[in-house]
Design a protein around this motif. Structure first.
Motif, PDB file in Angstrom:
ATOM      1  N   TRP A 115       0.967   4.451  -3.513  1.00 44.73           N
ATOM      2  CA  TRP A 115       0.286   5.705  -3.204  1.00 44.73           C
ATOM      3  C   TRP A 115      -0.077   6.500  -4.445  1.00 44.73           C
ATOM      4  O   TRP A 115      -1.126   7.136  -4.499  1.00 44.73           O
ATOM      5  CB  TRP A 115       1.150   6.571  -2.273  1.00 44.73           C
TER       6      TRP A 115
ATOM      7  N   ARG B 205       7.380   8.225   2.302  1.00 43.59           N
ATOM      8  CA  ARG B 205       6.344   7.376   2.900  1.00 43.59           C
ATOM      9  C   ARG B 205       6.941   6.117   3.532  1.00 43.59           C
ATOM     10  O   ARG B 205       6.536   5.716   4.610  1.00 43.59           O
ATOM     11  CB  ARG B 205       5.309   7.008   1.835  1.00 43.59           C
TER      12      ARG B 205
ATOM     13  N   ASP C 120      -3.431  10.033  -9.800  1.00 47.87           N
ATOM     14  CA  ASP C 120      -4.437   9.659 -10.791  1.00 47.87           C
ATOM     15  C   ASP C 120      -5.379  10.826 -11.056  1.00 47.87           C
ATOM     16  O   ASP C 120      -5.880  11.466 -10.132  1.00 47.87           O
ATOM     17  CB  ASP C 120      -5.232   8.439 -10.316  1.00 47.87           C
TER      18      ASP C 120
ATOM     19  N   LYS D 145       0.839  -1.212   0.000  1.00 51.62           N
ATOM     20  CA  LYS D 145       0.000   0.000   0.000  1.00 51.62           C
ATOM     21  C   LYS D 145       0.869   1.255   0.000  1.00 51.62           C
ATOM     22  O   LYS D 145       0.528   2.246  -0.638  1.00 51.62           O
ATOM     23  CB  LYS D 145      -0.920   0.014   1.216  1.00 51.62           C
TER      24      LYS D 145
ATOM     25  N   GLU E  94      -7.281  13.710  -5.388  1.00 58.41           N
ATOM     26  CA  GLU E  94      -7.948  14.221  -4.190  1.00 58.41           C
ATOM     27  C   GLU E  94      -7.661  13.375  -2.956  1.00 58.41           C
ATOM     28  O   GLU E  94      -7.938  13.799  -1.842  1.00 58.41           O
ATOM     29  CB  GLU E  94      -9.451  14.340  -4.433  1.00 58.41           C
ATOM     30  N   LYS E  95      -7.095  12.182  -3.148  1.00 62.25           N
ATOM     31  CA  LYS E  95      -6.736  11.309  -2.030  1.00 62.25           C
ATOM     32  C   LYS E  95      -5.217  11.223  -1.858  1.00 62.25           C
ATOM     33  O   LYS E  95      -4.706  10.320  -1.216  1.00 62.25           O
ATOM     34  CB  LYS E  95      -7.328   9.917  -2.239  1.00 62.25           C
ATOM     35  N   GLY E  96      -4.500  12.176  -2.473  1.00 64.74           N
ATOM     36  CA  GLY E  96      -3.058  12.243  -2.284  1.00 64.74           C
ATOM     37  C   GLY E  96      -2.217  11.529  -3.322  1.00 64.74           C
ATOM     38  O   GLY E  96      -1.003  11.460  -3.190  1.00 64.74           O
ATOM     39  N   GLY E  97      -2.841  10.999  -4.375  1.00 62.75           N
ATOM     40  CA  GLY E  97      -2.102  10.313  -5.421  1.00 62.75           C
ATOM     41  C   GLY E  97      -1.907  11.181  -6.645  1.00 62.75           C
ATOM     42  O   GLY E  97      -1.992  12.412  -6.577  1.00 62.75           O
TER      43      GLY E  97
ATOM     44  N   LYS F 141      -3.535   6.414  -6.383  1.00 59.24           N
ATOM     45  CA  LYS F 141      -4.744   6.985  -5.806  1.00 59.24           C
ATOM     46  C   LYS F 141      -5.152   8.241  -6.568  1.00 59.24           C
ATOM     47  O   LYS F 141      -4.320   8.931  -7.170  1.00 59.24           O
ATOM     48  CB  LYS F 141      -4.523   7.360  -4.343  1.00 59.24           C
ATOM     49  N   ASP F 142      -6.422   8.580  -6.479  1.00 59.87           N
ATOM     50  CA  ASP F 142      -6.936   9.810  -7.072  1.00 59.87           C
ATOM     51  C   ASP F 142      -6.209  11.018  -6.473  1.00 59.87           C
ATOM     52  O   ASP F 142      -5.817  10.987  -5.300  1.00 59.87           O
ATOM     53  CB  ASP F 142      -8.444   9.911  -6.805  1.00 59.87           C
TER      54      ASP F 142
END
Length: 136
Positions: free
Chosen positions: A63, A104, A74, A59, A69-72, A66-67
């Motif tokens: 990272w 991370r 994409d 996970k 807006e979720k810190g990625g 991710k979209d």
């Protein structure tokens, strides 16, 4: 290094290479493919398991998929990422992914573990036949 953890994923993003005299100087997008290879001389615990049985959590390495807006990354417009700005070539994006991934990974280490044995290589494909590798 006794262990190498590998994972691959994709994300979709748009960018402009500012100052590029050609099509890449216009807004365009890619389905980027990323391969992470993290090597370690020993196993460690993770956020989800407290025994020394992992190089790192998958996970943590994924990272960027991710979209935005979720810190990625994409569905991001890469030029809006402050650390990238106008420099959104595959080389610069691969180095950015490397830096953020290692931040991370190190954040997950226990106190007293400097992670000196951890080595990460990031391969980033902009197209199916054009890629860049970055490692330290």
């Amino acid at each position: 290094m006794p262990w190498t953890l590998r994972t691959e994923f994709t994300f979709d993003s748009a960018h402009v290479i500012v100052g590029y005299d050609g099509p890449c100087g216009r807004l365009h997008g890619h389905t980027y493919r990323v391969r992470m290879e993290l090597t370690s001389a020993r196993l460690r615990p993770s956020e989800h398991v407290k025994r020394d049985i992992m190089v790192a959590d998958f996970k943590t390495l994924k990272w960027a998929k991710k979209d935005i807006e979720k810190g990625g990354l994409d569905h991001a417009y890469l030029n809006d990422i402050e650390e990238l700005g106008d420099d959104t070539t595959a080389e610069v994006v691969a180095a950015y992914i490397h830096r953020k991934t290692m931040e991370r990974v190190r954040a997950d280490l226990l106190p007293g573990d400097d992670g000196a044995d951890l080595k990460l290589k990031v391969t980033l494909w902009e197209t199916p036949d054009s890629s860049c590798e970055y490692w330290e």
